[in-house]
Write a protein that holds these residues in place. Structure first.
Motif, short mmCIF file in Angstrom:
data_model
loop_
_atom_site.label_atom_id
_atom_site.label_comp_id
_atom_site.label_asym_id
_atom_site.label_seq_id
_atom_site.Cartn_x
_atom_site.Cartn_y
_atom_site.Cartn_z
N ARG A 123 0.82 -1.22 0.00
CA ARG A 123 0.00 0.00 0.00
C ARG A 123 0.86 1.27 0.00
N ASP A 186 3.18 1.41 7.61
CA ASP A 186 1.92 1.08 6.95
C ASP A 186 0.74 1.13 7.92
N TRP A 319 -10.32 1.67 2.75
CA TRP A 319 -9.96 0.31 3.13
C TRP A 319 -9.02 -0.32 2.12
N ASP A 320 -8.33 -1.38 2.57
CA ASP A 320 -7.41 -2.08 1.68
C ASP A 320 -8.17 -3.08 0.81
N TYR A 366 -4.20 7.69 2.62
CA TYR A 366 -3.26 6.75 3.22
C TYR A 366 -2.91 7.16 4.64
N GLU A 370 -7.12 3.11 6.28
CA GLU A 370 -6.43 1.88 5.91
C GLU A 370 -6.44 1.67 4.40
N GLY A 371 -6.81 2.69 3.65
CA GLY A 371 -6.92 2.57 2.20
C GLY A 371 -6.05 3.55 1.45
#
Length: 410
Positions: A123, A186, A319-320, A366, A370-371
Motif C-alpha cells: 500500500r 503502513d 480500506w485495503d 493513506y 487503511e486505504g
C-alpha cells in the motif's frame, strides 16, 4: 439592528421566542443577519419591505440553512487541491530519504524488486510510486520496470546538476518525518493526537467515529464537499425504476437526501455508526425528501439490509483490497439479481501515474485510513471478484469525483 431582549438567547430544543426588531438603518432582511449567528432558525411574519419585522427564533445545531439543491456556480476544486498541497513536498522528500532516486540512478528495477529493497508494504509503495509518476519523476506501467525520467535524474546523488541537498532541506520538517514513519509502518495516524482513527471504524479499533463530539466534527468537515457533489450525483445516477437504495457509510446523509429529492419514489436507508447518525439527523431535519431517508445504525462488517441498489460514496477508498472484497461481497448478498452498485469516488489513472491532484488525495487517504485512492481498473477487478459485472462510468460529479456502476450477475 437591535434586539428587544436582555443578554444572549439561550433556548432549549422545545423553546421558541418572538422578537420585534426596530430598523435603525438600511440593512438586509433580518433573517439573513440572524443566520450569520448559525445557532438559530428564523421565520419572519411579514415580507421583506414591511415593518416591523417579527422574527420567530428557535434553536438549531451548527447548520441552519437549507442544504443546496444545485452545484455551486464556481468550481471549488482548486481549494481542495491546495489543502492537500503539502503532500507534494512530503512525498518528494520521503522518496529521496528512502533512496528511490539513488537506487534507480543505478538502473531500472521491477516494482517488486524496488519495493523489497525499500522495505515497504504494497500500500505505501503504491501511494509513493503513483505520486512520483504523477510528478514525472518515474515512469513505467504497474507490474513493469520502473525508470527515472530526465527530470528525476536531478535527484540522483552525484548527478552533474544534483539538487538532492536542496530537497534535503525539507527532510526534518515534522510533516515529512511523520509521513516517513507512516510509509515504513503502513499504519494510519490520528487526525488529532490521541483522538483515535479518523473516518474509519472497526471493532477493537480506537476510532474517533465512536466519540460523539469528534464524530460530529469530522462528519461536518466532510459535509461541505458532500454538499458540492451531491446535487451533481443526484442528477446523473440512473435510479428511475429503483424504489429502495442503501447509502452505505453515508455519513452526513447529504447524498441520501439529494437522491431522495431527485427520485420521488425512492426510499433511502442511510447506514452508519450511531454517533455519525446523530449529526445526520440534525442536518436532515426539515429537508425536502428527508422523510424518505431512514437512519439505520450499523457498520461495514455485518450483513446489510436487502435493497435494490447500493451507493458507496467515498467509502471503499478507506480500506485495503481484502476489506473491500468483504464489503462488495456483502453488497452482492444484499442485492437481487440485476441489482446495482454505484461507486462514487476519486479515480487514479489506470496506469497509476496520476493525475497529480488525485495522487495527493491518495496520500491524504493513506495517512488517515487503511486505504488509498484506486483506479477504475482496480475497482473493476474488485467488482468482478465479488460477482458483479461493471457496466459504465458516468460524467464526473465534482471535486475530481465520478461514478462507476456495476450489476449483480447470477
Amino acid at each position: 439592528m437591535g434586539f428587544l431582549c436582555n443578554g444572549p438567547m439561550r433556548l432549549r430544543p422545545s423553546q421558541t421566542r418572538t422578537y420585534k426588531i426596530p430598523i435603525r438603518q438600511k440593512i438586509p432582511h433580518p433573517c439573513y443577519c440572524l443566520r450569520a449567528l448559525r445557532s438559530v432558525r428564523i421565520q419572519c411574519s411579514r415580507p421583506r419591505n414591511e415593518l416591523p419585522h417579527t422574527v420567530v427564533v428557535s434553536p438549531l445545531s451548527e447548520r441552519n440553512l437549507m442544504l443546496p439543491h444545485l452545484p455551486p456556480s464556481t468550481d471549488p476544486t482548486a481549494l481542495f487541491d491546495l489543502v492537500r498541497g503539502n503532500f507534494q513536498t512530503e512525498l518528494l522528500a520521503c522518496a529521496q530519504e528512502l533512496g528511490i532516486f539513488a537506487r534507480l540512478g543505478k538502473g531500472p528495477a521491477s516494482e517488486e524488486e524496488l519495493r523489497m529493497e525499500l522495505g515497504l508494504a504494497h500500500r505505501p509503495f503504491t501511494v509513493l510510486t503513483c505520486a512520483m509518476r504523477a510528478m514525472n519523476l518515474l515512469h513505467g506501467l504497474p507490474g513493469a520496470e520502473l525508470r527515472l525520467t530526465e527530470l528525476g535524474r536531478f535527484l540522483v546523488p552525484g548527478y552533474t546538476y544534483d539538487i538532492t541537498g536542496y530537497v534535503g532541506l525539507t527532510s526534518q520538517l515534522p510533516g515529512v518525518q511523520h509521513l516517513l514513519e507512516q510509509l515504513r509502518n503502513d499504519k494510519p495516524g490520528d487526525n488529532r493526537p490521541g483522538e483515535g482513527r479518523a473516518f474509519i471504524y472497526r471493532e477493537g479499533m480506537d476510532s474517533a467515529m465512536e466519540d460523539a463530539s469528534t464524530a460530529r466534527r469530522l462528519t461536518l468537515a466532510l459535509s461541505g464537499r458532500a454538499a458540492i457533489c451531491a446535487p451533481a450525483l443526484a442528477s446523473i445516477l440512473p435510479l428511475e425504476r429503483v424504489t429502495r437504495l442503501l447509502d452505505l457509510g453515508g455519513g452526513s446523509g447529504i447524498y441520501s437526501v439529494a437522491l431522495a429529492r431527485a427520485n420521488p419514489l425512492l426510499q433511502v436507508t442511510l447506514l452508519d455508526r450511531p454517533s455519525v447518525l446523530e449529526t445526520a439527523n440534525d442536518l436532515l431535519h426539515g429537508e425536502p425528501g428527508a422523510d424518505r431517508v431512514q437512519l439505520l445504525a450499523g457498520d461495514l462488517f455485518h450483513t446489510y439490509p436487502k435493497t435494490e441498489a447500493i451507493l458507496l460514496s467515498n467509502v471503499l477508498h478507506d480500506w485495503d483490497l481484502p476489506m473491500n472484497h468483504e464489503i462488495l461481497t456483502r453488497c452482492h448478498e444484499a442485492l437481487p439479481e440485476g441489482g446495482r452498485v454505484f461507486i462514487h469516488d476519486v479515480f487514479l489513472n489506470d496506469g497509476l501515474d496520476g493525475p497529480l491532484p488525485e495522487a495527493m488525495y491518495s496520500a491524504a487517504l493513506y495517512s488517515l485510513t487503511e486505504g488509498r485512492a484506486y483506479s477504475r481498473a482496480e475497482y473493476r477487478g474488485m467488482l468482478r471478484a465479488a460477482g458483479f459485472v461493471p457496466t459504465s462510468t458516468t460524467p464526473p460529479t465534482a471535486v475530481h469525483c465520478g461514478v462507476l456502476a456495476a450489476i449483480k450477475a447470477n
